[in-house]
Design a protein around this motif. Structure first.
Motif, PDB file in Angstrom:
ATOM      1  N   GLN A  64      -3.698   2.412   3.798  1.00 18.78           N
ATOM      2  CA  GLN A  64      -4.718   1.920   2.871  1.00 18.78           C
ATOM      3  C   GLN A  64      -4.168   0.825   1.951  1.00 18.78           C
ATOM      4  OE1 GLN A  64      -6.907   4.916   0.714  1.00 18.78           O
ATOM      5  NE2 GLN A  64      -7.077   6.276   2.491  1.00 18.78           N
ATOM      6  N   ILE A  65      -2.981   1.018   1.421  1.00 17.83           N
ATOM      7  CA  ILE A  65      -2.481   0.039   0.445  1.00 17.83           C
ATOM      8  C   ILE A  65      -1.946  -1.216   1.106  1.00 17.83           C
ATOM      9  CG2 ILE A  65      -1.979   1.831  -1.261  1.00 17.83           C
ATOM     10  CD1 ILE A  65       0.957   1.580  -0.616  1.00 17.83           C
ATOM     11  N   ARG A  66      -1.653  -1.143   2.422  1.00 13.93           N
ATOM     12  CA  ARG A  66      -1.139  -2.328   3.095  1.00 13.93           C
ATOM     13  C   ARG A  66      -2.249  -3.225   3.632  1.00 13.93           C
ATOM     14  NH1 ARG A  66       3.627   1.196   5.741  1.00 13.93           N
ATOM     15  NH2 ARG A  66       5.211   0.793   4.147  1.00 13.93           N
ATOM     16  N   GLU A  67      -3.468  -2.769   3.602  1.00 13.70           N
ATOM     17  CA  GLU A  67      -4.569  -3.615   4.047  1.00 13.70           C
ATOM     18  C   GLU A  67      -4.665  -4.826   3.126  1.00 13.70           C
ATOM     19  OE1 GLU A  67      -8.013  -1.161   4.090  1.00 13.70           O
ATOM     20  OE2 GLU A  67      -7.456  -0.124   5.960  1.00 13.70           O
ATOM     21  N   THR A  68      -4.708  -6.004   3.721  1.00 16.49           N
ATOM     22  CA  THR A  68      -4.625  -7.252   2.957  1.00 16.49           C
ATOM     23  C   THR A  68      -5.761  -8.180   3.342  1.00 16.49           C
ATOM     24  OG1 THR A  68      -2.215  -7.066   2.906  1.00 16.49           O
ATOM     25  CG2 THR A  68      -3.147  -9.222   2.409  1.00 16.49           C
ATOM     26  N   ARG A  69      -6.326  -8.824   2.354  1.00 16.18           N
ATOM     27  CA  ARG A  69      -7.358  -9.829   2.598  1.00 16.18           C
ATOM     28  C   ARG A  69      -6.681 -11.160   2.882  1.00 16.18           C
ATOM     29  NH1 ARG A  69     -11.570 -12.213  -1.922  1.00 16.18           N
ATOM     30  NH2 ARG A  69     -12.704 -13.621  -0.530  1.00 16.18           N
ATOM     31  N   PRO A  70      -6.837 -11.713   4.090  1.00 18.89           N
ATOM     32  CA  PRO A  70      -6.167 -12.986   4.409  1.00 18.89           C
ATOM     33  C   PRO A  70      -6.620 -14.099   3.476  1.00 18.89           C
ATOM     34  CG  PRO A  70      -7.021 -11.930   6.392  1.00 18.89           C
ATOM     35  CD  PRO A  70      -7.599 -11.178   5.232  1.00 18.89           C
ATOM     36  N   LEU A  71      -5.722 -15.061   3.266  1.00 16.07           N
ATOM     37  CA  LEU A  71      -6.024 -16.214   2.424  1.00 16.07           C
ATOM     38  C   LEU A  71      -6.712 -17.268   3.279  1.00 16.07           C
ATOM     39  CD1 LEU A  71      -5.688 -17.581  -0.367  1.00 16.07           C
ATOM     40  CD2 LEU A  71      -3.535 -18.520   0.500  1.00 16.07           C
TER      41      LEU A  71
END
Length: 776
Positions: free
Chosen positions: A765-772
């Motif tokens: 859950q915490i590693r999910e990242t919104r790409p730039l």
């Protein structure tokens, strides 16, 4: 108003070598009646003379006067007003024959009455070239006589008065195109600058005018061409006001993702691909936007961005800029390879470097980066911590040699003979090879310890195993640290600054949590308690604590850096006083420092003394600007409290500096960090432990080692205390430890994923990242 780079104002003063030299040094000495008369100066009024005499008597036993002019009994021959000041830098000049004044209205009123220009001399107590100029010129009675007879002299500690320093450093850039310390600037009685420079030798040298002739020329120009001087002062002052004044954003100036892509590209163009950092010298670690590049890599997968960071940190850790024996970092390197440093150590540098290496460890998992964090913070707790738990400002580049004269780097450098004398034969051979200690050395036969070859290569040369080499180096480091501790130590500046303590609280709190070192968290809490009590005796924050009392107006950076430290401390040690302290300081900042029209904050409060202009800090240097740090603070406060006004204020900051972020983004490295958070979807992470803490260790382990820069985290224990916290931080409302097990809640925009007690699920859950993305 748009911002433009500094432009150079043509200097209209010629160096007129003929002219008055002023009276010669007056004879005299300190006796029962008090200090000797200063050469070329009017005698002190009786009341002031009495104060100086009392101060001299009270301090003679506790400090050694920095002067070569002494009476037969060893007491200093000269004493001036600076002995009454608390600043260590000002006190260093208290026994010059110069009639120094501290900054204030009095010397400028005196200059107006006498129709004299004012020399404003700015430096700091651990500045090597400030010491050189003091010894060569300010401690010279002939130069002092010339100065005292024709000028009013004002001495300023730039660390106590960064507002004054910023104004006159900007003026020096306008006059000469360069800057540095010591900063010597000549101003009118109205405080308008018309001439300046940094270090001046006492007499002319090739390419560098001597201080004596500069003083003569300025005195003659003031006397013979006052209108020309006044016009130049007005032009320089206008340049200062234009450069330091605020900006007014327009509706179209909304930061977008392309600014971050441009910033990375600009950093890459300036990167030294062989040795890391920016490709110029001297090399300052802060010039590379390390923390921004780690965030850029996180959201883009850009391998080059990560490589720029890791190479730089590797080379710095191996270089002489890194104290290989005692830990911590020196201020900068004079060469491209980080080999030979300028040896002063600043508290703020070590806080910033500790966080950079900590974040690199979280991203890469490389234990050598964590080791640098540990040794850096060990240095701070060992050598830079006051008995009350606050942190001192700096240590000097110079230390006393065998003849008593100060030498730069002497404390930190070694000869082969010294290594052999300290260690057994095998350990000495390993130390000499590992740290490249040679007979010629780099500094007149002394070597700066640094690592230039791999462990495997050195082990092969010594015909031992790499593990054995490592064991010998550990023994050598421990023994050499003990031997070095017996040397005369560099001067330590023991004033306590709110801003710099805020940075160290931030570093200790973050590292204490990430590397599971509770003693670091306790040290951060102790320093925070000191700041919230001793630095706020009447409710408003002060900048300096010295001589047992708080003093001096707090500036933007004092509030912003301390708020940052308190927010990190609250996240890992969630006591109400930390978040309450951060909110109180933010209210103070909003009430007295905010630019309500243009966005962001001024450096000085509304009730501060009137200077040439009210600066709105717009660039990061060795220290990040207060506006850069404030922007990220506001985003974090929004996530914790849910109050939209904080996020709006953060957006107003980045909009206010849109033009700079567009044209020269790497002049605002820390604001790029805030902008990345602003353009991301920030995470709110809450971990609630049960009364017995079941499962907490595994869940905490995930949170410690994972790089989650854009968000807030709070760890609390279920019970009545949780309800009290939720009243201050609504984010915590309704969170419980399900079935008595440690439970994590990972949320975005107040919408949470499924609560989990599974460390693997938490990691996902915490590693999910919104790409730039691109554009807005």
């Amino acid at each position: 108003m748009s911002r433009r780079p500094h432009y150079r104002v043509a200097l209209l003063l010629g160096f007129v070598l003929a002219g008055t030299t002023g009276p010669q040094a007056a004879p005299g000495g300190a006796g029962a009646s008090g200090p000797a008369a200063l050469p070329g100066a009017e005698p002190f009024p009786p009341a002031l003379r009495a104060r100086l005499t009392r101060a001299l008597a009270s301090r003679s036993a506790e400090s050694v006067a920095r002067t070569r002019h002494r009476n037969p009994d060893g007491s200093p021959r000269f004493t001036n007003r600076l002995i009454l000041e608390s600043s260590p830098y000002l006190r260093q000049h208290a026994h010059n024959p110069v009639d120094w004044h501290p900054w204030g209205d009095e010397p400028f009123e005196l200059a107006r009455r006498l129709n004299r220009p004012v020399l404003v001399s700015i430096g700091y107590s651990t500045c090597h070239w400030c010491h050189v100029m003091e010894e060569e010129s300010y401690d010279d009675p002939k130069i002092a006589a010339l100065l005292n007879a024709n000028f009013v002299a004002v001495k300023v500690d730039r660390e106590v008065r960064p507002d004054v320093d910023a104004i006159y450093m900007t003026a020096l850039h306008a006059l000469t195109g360069g800057g540095g310390w010591p900063l010597n600037v000549w101003v009118t009685p109205d405080r308008e600058p018309f001439h300046g420079g940094t270090y001046f030798p006492p007499e002319d040298q090739p390419g560098r005018p001597g201080f004596t002739n500069v003083l003569r020329a300025i005195h003659e120009a003031w006397r013979e061409e006052p209108e020309q001087v006044t016009r130049l002062a007005a032009r320089v002052s206008a340049a200062v006001r234009e450069h330091l004044g605020g900006t007014t954003p327009t509706a179209s100036q909304l930061p977008h993702a392309d600014l971050l892509h441009h910033a990375k590209a600009q950093a890459a163009r300036r990167f030294d691909a062989a040795w890391g950092g920016e490709g110029q010298r001297p090399k300052f670690p802060a010039r590379l936007p390390t923390r921004f590049l780690l965030r850029y890599h996180r959201r883009t997968g850009d391998a080059e961005a990560l490589r720029m960071v890791t190479l730089t940190l590797e080379k710095m850790a191996a270089g002489g800029i890194h104290d290989q024996i005692g830990g911590g970092f020196h201020r900068y390197s004079i060469d491209r390879r980080w080999h030979v440093p300028h040896f002063e150590k600043m508290l703020y540098d070590n806080a910033l470097r500790a966080v950079e290496y900590l974040e690199a460890w979280q991203v890469t998992g490389r234990e050598e980066f964590a080791a640098v964090v540990r040794s850096t913070l060990a240095f701070v707790l060992r050598d830079m911590t006051s008995p009350e738990g606050a942190f001192y400002s700096a240590t000097d580049a110079d230390s006393p040699g065998p003849d008593g004269r100060a030498e730069e780097g002497l404390f930190f450098t070694w000869t082969p003979e010294e290594i052999h004398a300290a260690l057994d034969v095998d350990t000495a051979r390993a130390a000499l090879a590992w740290w490249s200690v040679t007979e010629p050395g780099e500094l007149e036969g002394r070597s700066v310890l640094r690592v230039t070859r791999s462990r495997e290569r050195v082990a092969r040369e010594l015909e031992i195993e790499p593990d054995e080499l490592g064991a010998r180096i550990r023994r050598a480091r421990e023994r050499l640290l003990d031997v070095r501790s017996q040397r005369p130590a560099p001067h330590r500046d023991e004033k306590i600054l709110a801003a710099w303590n805020g940075l160290m609280i931030w570093a200790l709190a973050r590292a204490g949590f990430a590397l599971d070192e509770p003693r670091w968290t306790r040290a951060a809490a102790r320093a925070a308690d000191f700041a919230l009590t001793e630095l706020r005796p009447e409710g408003r924050l002060h900048r300096v604590f010295a001589d047992g009392r708080a003093e001096g107006t707090a500036f933007l950076e004092d509030h912003a850096f301390l708020i940052a430290g308190l927010l990190d401390l609250y996240q890992v040690l969630p006591e109400p006083r930390w978040i309450e302290g951060a909110l109180a300081l933010q209210r103070e900042l909003d009430a007295h420092y905010a630019d309500t029209e243009g966005g962001g904050y001024f450096r000085t409060p509304t009730d501060h003394e009137r200077l040439l202009t009210r600066e709105k800090p717009a660039s990061d240097g060795a220290l990040p600007s207060g506006n850069s740090v404030a922007a990220l603070n506001l985003l974090r406060l929004h996530e914790l409290t849910g109050q939209g006004r904080y996020r709006a204020a953060a957006g107003a900051i980045t909009s206010a500096f849109y033009e700079i972020l567009t044209e020269t983004p790497t002049t605002l490295n820390e604001m790029l960090v805030a902008l990345d958070a602003q353009l991301d979807t920030m995470k709110q992470i809450v971990l609630v432990s049960g009364p017995g803490g079941d499962g907490s260790a595994a869940m905490l382990g995930v949170l410690r080692s994972t790089f989650v820069p854009n968000g807030v985290f709070v760890h609390v224990t279920q019970g009545a205390n949780l309800r009290a916290h939720a009243r201050r931080v609504p984010l915590l409302a309704g969170k419980t430890a399900r079935d008595g097990r440690a439970t994590a809640y990972v949320c975005e925009n107040r919408v949470c994923q499924r609560p989990t007690s599974d460390p693997t699920d938490l990691a996902r859950q915490i590693r999910e990242t919104r790409p730039l993305g691109r554009g807005s």
